[in-house]
Design a protein around this motif. Sequence first.
Motif, PDB file in Angstrom:
ATOM      1  N   GLY A   1       0.531   3.873  -3.013  1.00  0.00           N
ATOM      2  CA  GLY A   1       0.130   5.249  -2.719  1.00  0.00           C
ATOM      3  C   GLY A   1       0.867   6.273  -3.549  1.00  0.00           C
ATOM      4  O   GLY A   1       0.346   7.360  -3.824  1.00  0.00           O
ATOM      5  N   ARG A   2       2.045   5.956  -4.010  1.00  0.00           N
ATOM      6  CA  ARG A   2       2.868   6.919  -4.746  1.00  0.00           C
ATOM      7  C   ARG A   2       2.343   7.186  -6.151  1.00  0.00           C
ATOM      8  O   ARG A   2       2.060   8.348  -6.487  1.00  0.00           O
ATOM      9  CB  ARG A   2       4.324   6.431  -4.743  1.00  0.00           C
ATOM     10  CG  ARG A   2       4.840   6.353  -3.314  1.00  0.00           C
ATOM     11  CD  ARG A   2       6.110   5.539  -3.149  1.00  0.00           C
ATOM     12  NE  ARG A   2       6.281   5.232  -1.730  1.00  0.00           N
ATOM     13  CZ  ARG A   2       7.311   5.613  -0.983  1.00  0.00           C
ATOM     14  NH1 ARG A   2       8.288   6.316  -1.517  1.00  0.00           N
ATOM     15  NH2 ARG A   2       7.364   5.303   0.287  1.00  0.00           N
TER      16      ARG A   2
ATOM     17  N   PHE B   1       0.827  -1.208   0.000  1.00  0.00           N
ATOM     18  CA  PHE B   1       0.000   0.000   0.000  1.00  0.00           C
ATOM     19  C   PHE B   1       0.860   1.256   0.000  1.00  0.00           C
ATOM     20  O   PHE B   1       0.508   2.263  -0.628  1.00  0.00           O
ATOM     21  CB  PHE B   1      -0.945  -0.014   1.203  1.00  0.00           C
ATOM     22  CG  PHE B   1      -2.149  -0.873   0.999  1.00  0.00           C
ATOM     23  CD1 PHE B   1      -3.339  -0.325   0.547  1.00  0.00           C
ATOM     24  CD2 PHE B   1      -2.097  -2.240   1.207  1.00  0.00           C
ATOM     25  CE1 PHE B   1      -4.452  -1.118   0.323  1.00  0.00           C
ATOM     26  CE2 PHE B   1      -3.199  -3.053   0.999  1.00  0.00           C
ATOM     27  CZ  PHE B   1      -4.385  -2.493   0.552  1.00  0.00           C
ATOM     28  N   ASN B   2       1.988   1.213   0.704  1.00  0.00           N
ATOM     29  CA  ASN B   2       2.898   2.354   0.674  1.00  0.00           C
ATOM     30  C   ASN B   2       3.402   2.600  -0.736  1.00  0.00           C
ATOM     31  O   ASN B   2       3.488   3.750  -1.194  1.00  0.00           O
ATOM     32  CB  ASN B   2       4.072   2.091   1.624  1.00  0.00           C
ATOM     33  CG  ASN B   2       5.004   3.262   1.749  1.00  0.00           C
ATOM     34  OD1 ASN B   2       6.012   3.334   1.047  1.00  0.00           O
ATOM     35  ND2 ASN B   2       4.691   4.181   2.625  1.00  0.00           N
TER      36      ASN B   2
ATOM     37  N   MET C   1      -0.130   3.953   3.031  1.00  0.00           N
ATOM     38  CA  MET C   1      -0.483   4.445   1.698  1.00  0.00           C
ATOM     39  C   MET C   1      -0.400   5.967   1.641  1.00  0.00           C
ATOM     40  O   MET C   1       0.095   6.540   0.662  1.00  0.00           O
ATOM     41  CB  MET C   1      -1.893   3.994   1.315  1.00  0.00           C
ATOM     42  CG  MET C   1      -2.311   4.440  -0.092  1.00  0.00           C
ATOM     43  SD  MET C   1      -4.017   4.000  -0.504  1.00  0.00           S
ATOM     44  CE  MET C   1      -4.929   5.154   0.546  1.00  0.00           C
ATOM     45  N   CYS C   2      -0.875   6.632   2.697  1.00  0.00           N
ATOM     46  CA  CYS C   2      -0.846   8.098   2.701  1.00  0.00           C
ATOM     47  C   CYS C   2       0.573   8.634   2.769  1.00  0.00           C
ATOM     48  O   CYS C   2       0.879   9.674   2.175  1.00  0.00           O
ATOM     49  CB  CYS C   2      -1.690   8.633   3.859  1.00  0.00           C
ATOM     50  SG  CYS C   2      -3.469   8.449   3.600  1.00  0.00           S
TER      51      CYS C   2
ATOM     52  N   SER D   1      -5.712  13.155   1.576  1.00  0.00           N
ATOM     53  CA  SER D   1      -4.784  12.381   2.393  1.00  0.00           C
ATOM     54  C   SER D   1      -5.058  12.581   3.878  1.00  0.00           C
ATOM     55  O   SER D   1      -5.083  11.613   4.653  1.00  0.00           O
ATOM     56  CB  SER D   1      -3.346  12.793   2.064  1.00  0.00           C
ATOM     57  OG  SER D   1      -2.437  12.193   2.957  1.00  0.00           O
TER      58      SER D   1
ATOM     59  N   PHE E   1      -1.403   8.719  -5.718  1.00  0.00           N
ATOM     60  CA  PHE E   1      -1.480  10.136  -5.352  1.00  0.00           C
ATOM     61  C   PHE E   1      -0.735  11.013  -6.344  1.00  0.00           C
ATOM     62  O   PHE E   1      -1.060  12.192  -6.496  1.00  0.00           O
ATOM     63  CB  PHE E   1      -0.956  10.352  -3.927  1.00  0.00           C
ATOM     64  CG  PHE E   1      -2.022  10.233  -2.883  1.00  0.00           C
ATOM     65  CD1 PHE E   1      -2.748  11.339  -2.471  1.00  0.00           C
ATOM     66  CD2 PHE E   1      -2.323   9.012  -2.312  1.00  0.00           C
ATOM     67  CE1 PHE E   1      -3.744  11.242  -1.521  1.00  0.00           C
ATOM     68  CE2 PHE E   1      -3.315   8.888  -1.352  1.00  0.00           C
ATOM     69  CZ  PHE E   1      -4.031  10.008  -0.948  1.00  0.00           C
TER      70      PHE E   1
ATOM     71  N   GLY F   1       1.723   8.425  -0.568  1.00  0.00           N
ATOM     72  CA  GLY F   1       1.088   9.501  -1.317  1.00  0.00           C
ATOM     73  C   GLY F   1       1.810  10.824  -1.166  1.00  0.00           C
ATOM     74  O   GLY F   1       2.020  11.553  -2.146  1.00  0.00           O
TER      75      GLY F   1
ATOM     76  N   CYS G   1      -2.605  -0.015   6.680  1.00  0.00           N
ATOM     77  CA  CYS G   1      -2.547   0.064   5.214  1.00  0.00           C
ATOM     78  C   CYS G   1      -2.828   1.491   4.751  1.00  0.00           C
ATOM     79  O   CYS G   1      -2.159   2.023   3.855  1.00  0.00           O
ATOM     80  CB  CYS G   1      -3.560  -0.895   4.584  1.00  0.00           C
ATOM     81  SG  CYS G   1      -3.032  -2.625   4.546  1.00  0.00           S
ATOM     82  N   ILE G   2      -3.819   2.130   5.375  1.00  0.00           N
ATOM     83  CA  ILE G   2      -4.168   3.512   5.020  1.00  0.00           C
ATOM     84  C   ILE G   2      -3.020   4.460   5.353  1.00  0.00           C
ATOM     85  O   ILE G   2      -2.638   5.317   4.542  1.00  0.00           O
ATOM     86  CB  ILE G   2      -5.458   3.944   5.741  1.00  0.00           C
ATOM     87  CG1 ILE G   2      -6.661   3.181   5.186  1.00  0.00           C
ATOM     88  CG2 ILE G   2      -5.680   5.461   5.609  1.00  0.00           C
ATOM     89  CD1 ILE G   2      -7.938   3.401   5.967  1.00  0.00           C
TER      90      ILE G   2
ATOM     91  N   SER H   1      -5.584  17.107  -3.210  1.00  0.00           N
ATOM     92  CA  SER H   1      -4.918  15.829  -2.946  1.00  0.00           C
ATOM     93  C   SER H   1      -4.455  15.756  -1.489  1.00  0.00           C
ATOM     94  O   SER H   1      -4.591  14.722  -0.831  1.00  0.00           O
ATOM     95  CB  SER H   1      -3.723  15.652  -3.875  1.00  0.00           C
ATOM     96  OG  SER H   1      -4.125  15.694  -5.231  1.00  0.00           O
TER      97      SER H   1
END
Length: 422
Positions: free
Chosen positions: A290-291, A286-287, A341-342, A310, A294, A345, A337-338, A306
């Motif tokens: 996220g890139r 997820f990390n 991911m952020c 986030s 985002f 992002g 995970c969130i 954006s």
Amino acid sequence: MDKDRNAERQLIILGMAAEKGRWLLVSVGFLINVCLGSIYAFSIFRKPLETLWGITSSQSGYPFMVFLAVFAVAMPLAGNLIAQWGPKKTAMLGGMLVAIGWIAASFSPDIFTLTILYGVIGGAGVGIVYGCPIAVIAKWFPQKSGLAIGLTIMGFGVSALVTAPLLKAMIDNPDIGIMNTFLYSGIAFGVIIMLLAQLLSFPPDKWASAESEAISSAHATATLPTLNFSRQAMLKTPSFYALWATYTIGCLAGLMAIGIASPVGTEVAKLDATMAALAVSLFAVFNGLGRPIFGAITDKLGPKHSAMLSFILIFAASLMMSFFGQENAMLYLVAFCILWMCLGGWLALAPTATGIFFGKQYYAQNYGIVYTAYGAGAILGTLISGNIKDITGSYLDAFPIVAGLALLGMIIAAIGLNPVKR
């Protein structure tokens, strides 16, 4: 006249060929970042180090905190080196420091020596290398760079997917152990980075104009910066400080989650050590995702919206962990995970926003300064989580603070993340 037209056609053809070839550089940057991003698997080391040296939760986080702080401090210096030496030589220097940091760390007798060798030397090496692929991709993608930058640095995010299981396997192997894991990893990372650095190069001076001739889409040029701010000019704009503050908050939440992912999995969510390590690999996916996600969102919606998206996600994940995280493995997986991911992002959003707000001419130098927010986030996130754990006995008490900071980030983004006007 015919000669001029022929020359113009040749430039366009060269530009179109280069447009296809530049995606190879995205792959090169991705692989370099896989090596650099092994820091995101550092939580795998924390429990074994605590057992080996009898240290506290805060102390086991020192190498992670210092590594990321030095990483961020080295970025502005790397920006100047990239401008003077070019990305290839700069990346080679950084690759040597990465190898030296990891290898020297394997001889550490205590956590403080490890913090200096791994955190300072290794962190400086990563800080020097990290900006090289980003600066190269930003120049090769002068129009909409968000997706390309996101894909390049996705390697940093997904690194733990590969390195966390490998590092854990080496640590658990009685023939290798924790300290030799540093040694072997340093050798491998150094060799890979040095080899891949040979492929990094900026486009020829005339290439950008050829691409502009070949790409006539008004939509594509709509986001192309018309102003190019020097580092000194950028520092005089309110948009820089808004970007720096929001970047700090976004990194604080994500880096805190990364630094405590494994112990929270075992101590709070009650997973066994193997499942916690597998969870870190899941978070890394997820990390990484996220890139580009985002990056593409920033290309479409712009930095302000954006960033607010986030912070909404960070706020929700932090509140969920704060109220319902105890012994809740599923919620732990979703929330982390969130948060991972952020963070991914923000590592695409911020460099894209730097190009949108301040232009591409001085991009390496400017993003080096913006990136110091990452170091501030690393220090604050690690201190908050470690100290609160030592004081209250639970990592969960750090999450209300992160939720409050996410609200602050939304306000700053709404007010301050605006295109720069002269």
